[in-house]
Write a protein that holds these residues in place. Structure first.
Motif, PDB file in Angstrom:
ATOM      1  N   SER A 128       0.878  -1.173   0.000  1.00 36.44           N
ATOM      2  CA  SER A 128       0.000   0.000   0.000  1.00 36.44           C
ATOM      3  C   SER A 128       0.911   1.216   0.000  1.00 36.44           C
ATOM      4  CB  SER A 128      -0.913   0.024   1.229  1.00 36.44           C
ATOM      5  OG  SER A 128      -1.812  -1.069   1.217  1.00 36.44           O
ATOM      6  N   VAL A 129       0.741   2.107  -0.974  1.00 33.27           N
ATOM      7  CA  VAL A 129       1.633   3.253  -1.102  1.00 33.27           C
ATOM      8  C   VAL A 129       0.814   4.510  -1.363  1.00 33.27           C
ATOM      9  CG1 VAL A 129       3.472   1.784  -2.022  1.00 33.27           C
ATOM     10  CG2 VAL A 129       1.971   2.983  -3.605  1.00 33.27           C
ATOM     11  N   ARG A 130       1.365   5.640  -0.916  1.00 41.12           N
ATOM     12  CA  ARG A 130       0.730   6.926  -1.204  1.00 41.12           C
ATOM     13  C   ARG A 130       1.805   7.997  -1.259  1.00 41.12           C
ATOM     14  NH1 ARG A 130      -4.004   8.880   2.656  1.00 41.12           N
ATOM     15  NH2 ARG A 130      -4.616   6.700   2.226  1.00 41.12           N
ATOM     16  N   PRO A 131       1.986   8.667  -2.415  1.00 40.56           N
ATOM     17  CA  PRO A 131       2.991   9.728  -2.499  1.00 40.56           C
ATOM     18  C   PRO A 131       2.781  10.780  -1.414  1.00 40.56           C
ATOM     19  CG  PRO A 131       2.113   9.218  -4.674  1.00 40.56           C
ATOM     20  CD  PRO A 131       1.257   8.485  -3.692  1.00 40.56           C
ATOM     21  N   GLY A 132       3.888  11.201  -0.821  1.00 44.37           N
ATOM     22  CA  GLY A 132       3.820  12.216   0.215  1.00 44.37           C
ATOM     23  C   GLY A 132       3.326  11.714   1.550  1.00 44.37           C
ATOM     24  N   VAL A 133       3.069  10.413   1.661  1.00 47.98           N
ATOM     25  CA  VAL A 133       2.550   9.841   2.914  1.00 47.98           C
ATOM     26  C   VAL A 133       3.428   8.692   3.400  1.00 47.98           C
ATOM     27  CG1 VAL A 133       0.618   8.640   4.009  1.00 47.98           C
ATOM     28  CG2 VAL A 133       0.189  10.543   2.437  1.00 47.98           C
ATOM     29  N   LEU A 163      -3.467   1.828   7.830  1.00 47.57           N
ATOM     30  CA  LEU A 163      -2.148   2.295   8.248  1.00 47.57           C
ATOM     31  C   LEU A 163      -1.725   3.532   7.465  1.00 47.57           C
ATOM     32  CD1 LEU A 163      -0.426  -1.178   8.623  1.00 47.57           C
ATOM     33  CD2 LEU A 163      -1.021   0.389  10.479  1.00 47.57           C
ATOM     34  N   LEU A 164      -2.002   3.571   6.172  1.00 45.78           N
ATOM     35  CA  LEU A 164      -1.698   4.773   5.393  1.00 45.78           C
ATOM     36  C   LEU A 164      -2.515   5.960   5.882  1.00 45.78           C
ATOM     37  CD1 LEU A 164      -1.377   3.673   1.648  1.00 45.78           C
ATOM     38  CD2 LEU A 164       0.422   4.523   3.154  1.00 45.78           C
ATOM     39  N   GLY A 165      -3.763   5.704   6.250  1.00 43.00           N
ATOM     40  CA  GLY A 165      -4.585   6.775   6.805  1.00 43.00           C
ATOM     41  C   GLY A 165      -3.996   7.335   8.081  1.00 43.00           C
ATOM     42  N   GLY A 166      -3.447   6.456   8.912  1.00 44.00           N
ATOM     43  CA  GLY A 166      -2.795   6.907  10.136  1.00 44.00           C
ATOM     44  C   GLY A 166      -1.576   7.759   9.845  1.00 44.00           C
ATOM     45  N   LEU A 167      -0.772   7.340   8.863  1.00 41.51           N
ATOM     46  CA  LEU A 167       0.390   8.141   8.476  1.00 41.51           C
ATOM     47  C   LEU A 167      -0.043   9.507   7.959  1.00 41.51           C
ATOM     48  CD1 LEU A 167       2.731   5.626   6.595  1.00 41.51           C
ATOM     49  CD2 LEU A 167       3.008   6.528   8.914  1.00 41.51           C
ATOM     50  N   ALA A 168      -1.079   9.534   7.135  1.00 38.91           N
ATOM     51  CA  ALA A 168      -1.562  10.800   6.579  1.00 38.91           C
ATOM     52  C   ALA A 168      -2.039  11.744   7.678  1.00 38.91           C
ATOM     53  CB  ALA A 168      -2.689  10.530   5.584  1.00 38.91           C
ATOM     54  N   ALA A 169      -2.524  11.170   8.772  1.00 38.39           N
ATOM     55  CA  ALA A 169      -3.000  11.984   9.895  1.00 38.39           C
ATOM     56  C   ALA A 169      -1.866  12.405  10.824  1.00 38.39           C
ATOM     57  CB  ALA A 169      -4.052  11.202  10.682  1.00 38.39           C
ATOM     58  N   GLY A 170      -0.634  11.977  10.510  1.00 36.55           N
ATOM     59  CA  GLY A 170       0.523  12.399  11.297  1.00 36.55           C
ATOM     60  C   GLY A 170       1.004  11.426  12.338  1.00 36.55           C
ATOM     61  N   ALA A 171       0.464  10.221  12.374  1.00 36.71           N
ATOM     62  CA  ALA A 171       0.875   9.246  13.374  1.00 36.71           C
ATOM     63  C   ALA A 171       2.285   8.739  13.102  1.00 36.71           C
ATOM     64  CB  ALA A 171      -0.100   8.073  13.407  1.00 36.71           C
ATOM     65  N   ASP A 172       2.969   8.359  14.170  1.00 35.33           N
ATOM     66  CA  ASP A 172       4.302   7.764  14.069  1.00 35.33           C
ATOM     67  C   ASP A 172       4.156   6.301  13.661  1.00 35.33           C
ATOM     68  OD1 ASP A 172       6.684   6.198  15.196  1.00 35.33           O
ATOM     69  OD2 ASP A 172       7.340   8.268  15.450  1.00 35.33           O
ATOM     70  N   ALA A 203       5.805   3.732  14.531  1.00 31.18           N
ATOM     71  CA  ALA A 203       5.910   2.849  15.687  1.00 31.18           C
ATOM     72  C   ALA A 203       4.590   2.766  16.443  1.00 31.18           C
ATOM     73  CB  ALA A 203       7.028   3.329  16.615  1.00 31.18           C
ATOM     74  N   ASP A 204       3.890   3.889  16.554  1.00 30.18           N
ATOM     75  CA  ASP A 204       2.598   3.878  17.247  1.00 30.18           C
ATOM     76  C   ASP A 204       1.563   3.074  16.462  1.00 30.18           C
ATOM     77  OD1 ASP A 204       3.626   5.431  19.290  1.00 30.18           O
ATOM     78  OD2 ASP A 204       2.987   7.322  18.362  1.00 30.18           O
ATOM     79  N   LEU A 205       1.581   3.223  15.143  1.00 28.06           N
ATOM     80  CA  LEU A 205       0.637   2.477  14.315  1.00 28.06           C
ATOM     81  C   LEU A 205       0.889   0.976  14.397  1.00 28.06           C
ATOM     82  CD1 LEU A 205       0.643   4.756  11.140  1.00 28.06           C
ATOM     83  CD2 LEU A 205      -1.209   4.521  12.809  1.00 28.06           C
ATOM     84  N   VAL A 206       2.143   0.596  14.359  1.00 28.52           N
ATOM     85  CA  VAL A 206       2.483  -0.825  14.445  1.00 28.52           C
ATOM     86  C   VAL A 206       2.137  -1.372  15.824  1.00 28.52           C
ATOM     87  CG1 VAL A 206       4.419  -2.437  14.482  1.00 28.52           C
ATOM     88  CG2 VAL A 206       4.218  -0.769  12.638  1.00 28.52           C
ATOM     89  N   ARG A 207       2.410  -0.594  16.852  1.00 31.54           N
ATOM     90  CA  ARG A 207       2.103  -1.037  18.217  1.00 31.54           C
ATOM     91  C   ARG A 207       0.594  -1.257  18.388  1.00 31.54           C
ATOM     92  NH1 ARG A 207       3.986   3.076  20.550  1.00 31.54           N
ATOM     93  NH2 ARG A 207       6.141   2.346  20.412  1.00 31.54           N
ATOM     94  N   ALA A 259       9.603  10.709   6.398  1.00 32.27           N
ATOM     95  CA  ALA A 259      10.787  11.132   7.146  1.00 32.27           C
ATOM     96  C   ALA A 259      11.793  10.000   7.309  1.00 32.27           C
ATOM     97  CB  ALA A 259      10.382  11.674   8.519  1.00 32.27           C
ATOM     98  N   GLY A 260      11.433   8.806   6.829  1.00 34.71           N
ATOM     99  CA  GLY A 260      12.302   7.656   6.985  1.00 34.71           C
ATOM    100  C   GLY A 260      12.099   6.889   8.276  1.00 34.71           C
ATOM    101  N   ARG A 261      11.097   7.298   9.067  1.00 36.76           N
ATOM    102  CA  ARG A 261      10.780   6.525  10.271  1.00 36.76           C
ATOM    103  C   ARG A 261      10.122   5.216   9.844  1.00 36.76           C
ATOM    104  NH1 ARG A 261       7.265  10.679  13.728  1.00 36.76           N
ATOM    105  NH2 ARG A 261       6.145  10.660  11.720  1.00 36.76           N
ATOM    106  N   VAL A 262      10.560   4.125  10.440  1.00 39.15           N
ATOM    107  CA  VAL A 262      10.071   2.822  10.014  1.00 39.15           C
ATOM    108  C   VAL A 262       9.860   1.934  11.237  1.00 39.15           C
ATOM    109  CG1 VAL A 262      12.421   1.932   9.669  1.00 39.15           C
ATOM    110  CG2 VAL A 262      10.504   0.874   8.451  1.00 39.15           C
ATOM    111  N   ALA A 263       8.836   1.106  11.162  1.00 33.48           N
ATOM    112  CA  ALA A 263       8.553   0.146  12.231  1.00 33.48           C
ATOM    113  C   ALA A 263       7.959  -1.095  11.592  1.00 33.48           C
ATOM    114  CB  ALA A 263       7.589   0.738  13.258  1.00 33.48           C
TER     115      ALA A 263
END
Length: 273
Positions: free
Chosen positions: A32-37, A54-63, A65-69, A88-92
């Motif tokens: 699942s991919v979304r440019p800019g997200v 999960l992409l929706g969570g990223l778009a809303a600004g979630a970290d 690690a929090d989404l995976v947790r 930003a390159g944050r990955v979990a």
């Protein structure tokens, strides 16, 4: 039942995923991919809508690690395997306790490799090492990791499909949809090798490598690329022969006339003039 890699290119900000599996059309299921997200891999027995969530969570600004947790604590996702990467390159990543063995994940700097029902414990380390050592742009590095995973055994059940997606780290616009690479092999005896072939063909189109396209483009268009390649070389006779072959095909003379203003074909016309 799948092995995949997600990564961010620190030089361009692009985000990507490569995946292979012994199922039909894995590119429809895992990425699942979304440019800019961001980019998400959803594997094993994950719910089909989890990637979208999960992409929706990223778009809303979630970290990530929090989404995976949060996903790891969902009872209905006990058998899932996920990886989440943001712009930003944050990955979990997480591998649910019910995932098929051999299973696991390895998280690095802006990268993660993950797999389940693997042929051996060496698959994921081989992928991580290949990704770190690979040169070239992001699609090529992702393919290097996927190839290393396949060479180390890949999916214990065999091989059927693969996919490669790369998107911009910036949001899509009217002028740019943000998709850099979107290649899929849905059913093949060697999907990773076939994906490499498609990647090389895409590079030829992107870089206007007409010599390569004259050999590997669809049969009906090879004369066109042969003419363009001859134009690049300044070979008048070869360009003339290729254009003659084109004009002999039903409908192509009208197409050539309609494309008279195309700068690529005008170069051929000047050569023949």
């Amino acid at each position: 039942m799948t092995f995949s890699v997600v990564a961010r290119d620190p030089a361009t900000g692009d985000l990507g995923i490569a995946v292979s599996s012994c199922i039909l059309a894995v590119g429809r299921v895992v990425p699942s991919v979304r440019p800019g997200v961001g980019v998400v891999a959803v594997q094993a027995r994950s719910r089909r809508g989890l990637g979208h969530t999960l992409l929706g969570g990223l778009a809303a600004g979630a970290d990530p690690a929090d989404l995976v947790r949060k996903a790891a604590h969902s009872a209905e996702d006990a058998d899932r395997q996920i990886a989440v990467l943001d712009t930003a390159g944050r990955v979990a990543a997480d591998t649910g306790r019910g995932s098929f063995p051999v299973s696991g994940h390895l998280v690095g700097e802006g990268t993660s490799v993950q797999g389940n029902m693997l042929a051996s414990p060496e698959v994921l380390p081989a992928m991580a090492q290949a990704l770190a050592a690979a040169r070239g742009d992001l699609p090529d590095r992702l393919l290097a990791a996927l190839t290393a995973g396949q060479d180390a055994g890949g999916d214990v059940r065999g091989r059927q499909s693969a996919a490669l997606l790369v998107v911009s780290g910036a949001p899509a616009t009217d002028e740019d949809d943000g998709v850099r690479t979107d290649l899929r092999v849905d059913d093949s005896g060697d999907p990773v090798a076939q994906l490499r072939v498609l990647r090389n063909l895409q590079r030829a189109y992107d870089e206007r490598d007409y010599e390569t396209l004259a050999l590997f483009a669809p049969d009906g268009a090879r004369d066109l690329y042969a003419a363009l390649a001859a134009s690049q070389r300044g070979d008048r006779d070869a360009a003339r022969a290729a254009l003659a072959g084109l004009r002999a095909r039903p409908g192509w003379s009208a197409w050539l006339a309609a494309m008279a203003g195309d700068p690529r074909l005008s170069a051929v016309s000047r050569l023949l003039g």
